[in-house]
Design an enzyme around this catalytic site. Structure first.
Site, PDB file in Angstrom:
ATOM      1  CG  ASP A  56      40.874  48.617  38.029  1.00 16.09           C
ATOM      2  OD1 ASP A  56      40.054  48.281  38.897  1.00 16.09           O
ATOM      3  OD2 ASP A  56      40.709  48.400  36.818  1.00 16.09           O
TER       4      ASP A  56
ATOM      5  CD  GLU B  51      39.547  41.496  39.551  1.00  9.38           C
ATOM      6  OE1 GLU B  51      39.803  41.016  38.441  1.00  9.38           O
ATOM      7  OE2 GLU B  51      38.603  42.277  39.747  1.00  9.38           O
TER       8      GLU B  51
END
Length: 483
Positions: free
Chosen positions: A46, A231
C-alpha cells in the site's frame, strides 16, 4: 602553443567533455541503449508517496517505508511495527489508544504530508481486519524518516455512535482507514479515505493543524457502500487537464483477489467524480444484503491495470516473463521538475504466491484527458517524438478489459503496417500524430493514447510500446516484439 592552437585545444576538450557527459546519461533522461538499467526492489504494501527534496519516499502498511532518488533503486527504511521501528520506535506505548480500540497490533495504509509549519504529518490507521473496527489518527515529526509522535485519534468506526450521533452502520458509514491527505489547487487541505463497508468519504482539513475542520461528521460520501470491494482512494490533480483524478482499487488485495486500479475524475476535489462513461461514482455501490458483490460495481470506474502477463511470441527468444497479479493500492505523483506523472503501487507476481514489491510506472494523459499507464516499470525513460517507420512492426497486446477477475490477461500478437492497417488478433487501422499520440481502431473500437520507448524488463532490451484507452474505458497495452 600559439593562440589559435590554444583555442582549438580548448574547443576539443570542451567538445569531448560534453560528449562524455551526455554518454554517461547526465545530459538527458533517456534509457541507455546498450546498458540495462539497474533495479533494487523493496516490499512496502500500500505505498503512499511523498517527495522531500530530491528523494521520493513511500510509506505503507505495517509501518513499512522505503526511499529512492531515481524511482528504480530503492532503500528499505522500515518493515514491521516492532520496538525500534525507525518511524515509531516505541510503537506499543505511543499508539496504545489506537491499538486498543482496533484490537490489533499492527497498522494499515498510512499517508504522510508536509503541512504549513514544515513538519511531516503521518495519518495512520489501525483495523481489526475481520470487521471495520478501526481508528484513524495523526502523528508528527520534524524529520520525514521519524520518529513520529502521536497527536491523537481523529476518527473511529466499527461500534458505538457515528460522529453525527447515529448508531454506526457498516452498510453506510465508512471504515476509517486508507487516508490520503492532499492540497487542492486553491491551497485547501483535504483527506479522502475509506475501505469496503460504507464506502469512500472526503473531508476538509485544517492546513495549520492537520485536524479535520469541525462539524463534518465522517465527511462527504463519494461512492461505495454495502460492503463493496472498493478501497485505497488517492486523488491527484493534473495542471495539464485541470481535473482531479480519484484512483481506487477494486477487488481483493491477495494474489487471488483480483485487485485492479480504476480512476474517475472531477473538476472539484470533493466531487462529484465520474468515470469515462460519464457515470456518477456515487451510484457505484454493493448489493444490499450481499457481501462483496462485484457485479454491482464492475461497470463503474475506468480500469487502468489488472492481472496481466506479456508472453513472448514463437519468433522471440524463450524467456520467462514476469506477470503482475493484483496490482493495486496505488498513490500517484506529478513531478513538476521532470514534467512526468508516476503511479506507485504494490503488486504480486504470477506463480510467486503472496510475495509483493513496489512498482513505479510512468503515466500520461491521453487525447481525452484520461490517464494511461506505461506497460513497463519506469527506467528513466522520457517520451520522444517518433516517425511512422519507428512504429510499424509486430506487437504483443494486452487487453485489460473492465472486469474484476482473477484471470491473467495474456498478450496476443498484432501487426501495425506501413500503410496504416492493423492485422493479426485484431483488425483495423492506426495513425500517429504529434510524434507520439497514437490512435488504434481495433475491431471497430477506437483507442487513444501514446507511444514511447521503454525498457522491456523481460527481454532486457529497449522497445517501442503503447498505452491506450477506449471511449468506454478499456485499456490496451502493446510491446513491440524482439527480432
Amino acid at each position: 602553443m600559439n593562440v589559435k592552437l590554444n583555442k582549438l585545444y580548448l574547443f576539443l576538450v570542451l567538445l569531448l567533455s560534453v560528449s562524455l557527459f551526455t554518454a554517461c546519461g547526465h545530459g538527458n533522461n533517456e534509457i541507455n541503449e546498450n546498458e540495462p538499467p539497474s533495479f533494487t526492489n523493496v516490499t512496502v504494501h500500500d505505498p503512499s508517496v511523498i517527495k522531500a527534496g530530491d528523494t521520493y519516499y513511500v510509506f505503507g502498511s505495517h509501518l513499512a517505508s522505503a526511499k529512492t532518488n531515481d524511482l528504480m533503486n530503492w532503500t528499505q527504511i522500515s518493515t514491521t511495527p516492532h520496538t525500534g521501528n525507525k518511524l515509531i520506535p516505541n510503537v506499543k506505548e505511543e499508539m496504545a489508544e489506537a491499538l486498543e480500540w482496533a484490537e490489533t497490533d499492527t497498522f494499515w495504509a498510512p499517508d504522510v504530508v508536509r503541512l504549513n509549519d514544515g513538519k511531516y504529518y503521518m495519518y495512520y490507521c489501525n483495523c481489526k481486519g475481520d470487521r471495520p473496527l478501526s481508528c484513524l489518527g495523526i502523528a508528527v515529526s520534524d524529520n520525514i524518516e521519524g520518529p513520529y509522535k502521536n497527536l491523537g485519534i481523529i476518527l473511529k468506526s466499527g461500534k458505538g455512535l457515528a460522529p453525527d450521533g447515529s448508531v454506526y452502520d457498516a452498510n453506510f458509514h465508512p471504515n476509517v482507514v486508507d487516508p490520503h491527505v492532499f492540497y487542492d489547487k486553491e491551497g485547501k487541505l483535504w483527506m479522502v479515505y475509506g475501505s469496503y463497508s460504507g464506502g469512500i468519504y472526503i473531508m476538509e482539513m485544517d492546513p495549520n493543524t492537520g485536524f479535520p475542520l469541525p462539524d463534518q461528521g465522517y465527511g462527504k460520501k463519494l461512492l461505495g457502500g454495502y460492503h463493496a470491494r472498493i478501497e485505497a482512494p488517492y486523488i491527484l490533480y493534473s495542471p495539464e487537464t485541470d481535473y482531479y483524478y480519484l484512483f481506487l482499487s477494486f477487488g481483493g488485495l491477495d494474489s487471488y483477489g483480483a485487485y485492479n486500479i480504476r480512476v474517475a475524475r472531477s473538476k472539484k476535489p470533493d466531487g462529484p467524480y465520474v468515470d469515462i462513461k460519464g457515470q456518477d461514482m456515487i451510484d457505484c455501490k454493493g448489493k444490499p444484503g450481499v457481501l462483496f458483490h462485484d457485479p454491482s460495481i464492475e461497470p463503474y470506474g475506468t480500469k487502468l491495470i489488472g492481472n496481466y502477463q506479456f508472453l513472448n511470441t514463437e519468433e522471440e527468444p524463450e524467456v520467462s516473463t514476469l506477470g503482475y497479479l493484483s496490482p493495486g493500492h496505488n498513490s500517484a505523483f506529478y513531478d513538476e521538475d521532470l514534467d512526468k506523472y508516476f503511479i506507485f503501487f504494490h503488486t504480486r507476481f504470477v506463480n510467486r504466491g503472496e510475495y509483493h514489491e513496489v512498482r513505479v510506472h510512468q503515466m500520461f494523459m491521453n487525447q481525452d484527458g484520461w490517464p494511461v499507464i506505461a506497460p513497463y516499470r519506469y527506467a528513466g525513460e522520457t517520451i520522444g517524438k517518433y516517425k511512422k517507420k519507428d512504429i510499424i512492426g509486430t506487437y504483443k497486446v494486452i487487453n485489460h478489459g473492465d472486469d474484476i477477475t482473477t484471470e491473467v490477461k495474456t498478450s496476443v500478437p498484432i501487426e501495425l503496417h506501413k500503410d496504416g492497417k492493423v492485422t493479426g488478433s485484431y483488425k483495423g487501422s492506426w495513425s500517429l500524430s504529434n510524434g507520439n499520440e497514437l490512435e488504434l481502431n481495433l475491431d471497430g473500437t477506437i483507442y487513444k493514447g501514446v507511444v514511447l520507448k521503454q525498457w522491456d524488463t523481460d527481454n532486457n532490451q529497449k522497445v517501442m510500446v503503447f498505452t491506450l484507452l477506449s471511449e468506454s474505458g478499456i485499456a490496451v497495452w502493446g510491446s513491440k516484439t524482439i527480432d
